[in-house]
Design a protein around this motif. Sequence first.
Motif, PDB file in Angstrom:
ATOM      1  N   UNK A 134       0.949  -1.334   0.058  1.00  0.00           N
ATOM      2  CA  UNK A 134      -0.075   0.174  -0.133  1.00  0.00           C
ATOM      3  C   UNK A 134       0.886   1.100   0.092  1.00  0.00           C
ATOM      4  N   UNK A 135       0.438   2.191  -0.663  1.00  0.00           N
ATOM      5  CA  UNK A 135       1.081   3.498  -0.670  1.00  0.00           C
ATOM      6  C   UNK A 135       0.131   4.783  -0.184  1.00  0.00           C
ATOM      7  N   UNK A 136       0.770   5.750   0.383  1.00  0.00           N
ATOM      8  CA  UNK A 136       0.035   6.639   1.093  1.00  0.00           C
ATOM      9  C   UNK A 136       0.206   7.901   0.343  1.00  0.00           C
ATOM     10  N   UNK A 137       1.110   8.154  -0.536  1.00  0.00           N
ATOM     11  CA  UNK A 137       1.176   9.394  -1.436  1.00  0.00           C
ATOM     12  C   UNK A 137      -0.015   9.666  -2.263  1.00  0.00           C
ATOM     13  N   UNK A 138      -0.312  10.865  -2.609  1.00  0.00           N
ATOM     14  CA  UNK A 138      -1.844  11.075  -3.270  1.00  0.00           C
ATOM     15  C   UNK A 138      -1.224  11.161  -4.859  1.00  0.00           C
TER      16      UNK A 138
END
Length: 353
Positions: A134-138
């Motif tokens: 999972x990635x948290x950057x937008x």
Amino acid sequence: MNKARLKRVLQHADVSDPAFLGSGAWHDAWKVVKENRELVLRIPKDIAYGKSISFNEEELTAEYAATKLYYQSVNQAVNGAAPDFYEFYVSADLTYTLESYGGEQIDLHTMTKEQVLQIGKQIGGIYRKTDQVSQEISGLGYLTWTEEKGLHGVLEGELHAFIQEESAEHIADYETLCTVYPQFQDEKVPQALIAATELRNQQVVNISLVNQDASPENILLRDDQVCLIDPYPSLYAPRGMAGNFMNLYETFFLVLSQTERYKKHRFDLCEQQLKGMAEGFLAGYSEGNKAVIREVRGEQLLQLLETAFIHHQLLLKDITPEDIIRYGDRQAIEARLFVLCEELKRFAASQIK
């Protein structure tokens, strides 16, 4: 590379014993030593693809921060599948990256079918597991960097809507090719394109950090373990870059093997190894799941279509020195377009059951 500049970088990075590794499209690389550990130092070139490269702090920071994030994601998925140490420094006077040494570049020309199958299978497994991190950057798309937002995708919006819009563009691109070049008209290509776009429109739900640059020069091997380096990351649908890998190894590298960009790799002399890499990749990525294979093959078809469409777009403009390095002169581009036309029809027919 200016020797005084190299000396300044070596001193700033606090490394020693530089041994030149080679010159890539954008960077020169050296193996160096720091605290008894082997590392790789990369310094951006002043000239790339025939043009001078001016300093741009935001672009360089985005590129290097994206690489660091990709390495972290890969290692989270498969420990040791990317450099476990990476740092960078960006300034107008001094810019470089420093990463752990991942091994020797693979040499397809010396490898057996079994060896390339195993390497491809490793890479496919790495891609599939990295897709699940999972990635948290937008944002979506290629990564950029600003002081205000840090690292983020250049596009805004919801992935599913973006994919549907992109699918419509693929269909429109094929219709354009058919209008301009009647040779592209075919009974089975539209069927295969509709099947591929409908499938992706239904299945795409997650954003992943993916890598567009999967060339053999960015695949290292150490003690039989693959290490992926020098990525071109973006936030995209995971199956898309799996399809990109398949298109690169089954078509792209072969048809562009005589360009200045790829001539030194002599891809035309290792067709079986390239296709063996693709075969292994698909096995490792899909783990035998036929639904996943269909999705990846559908994305491969769309990547092949866009390879042809890029050639059409090149023929509509003045050919630049960079274009010639990447694709050849106008005559070579036009000739290759019709090779891609036949490959598109052949591949589409193979996907129609």
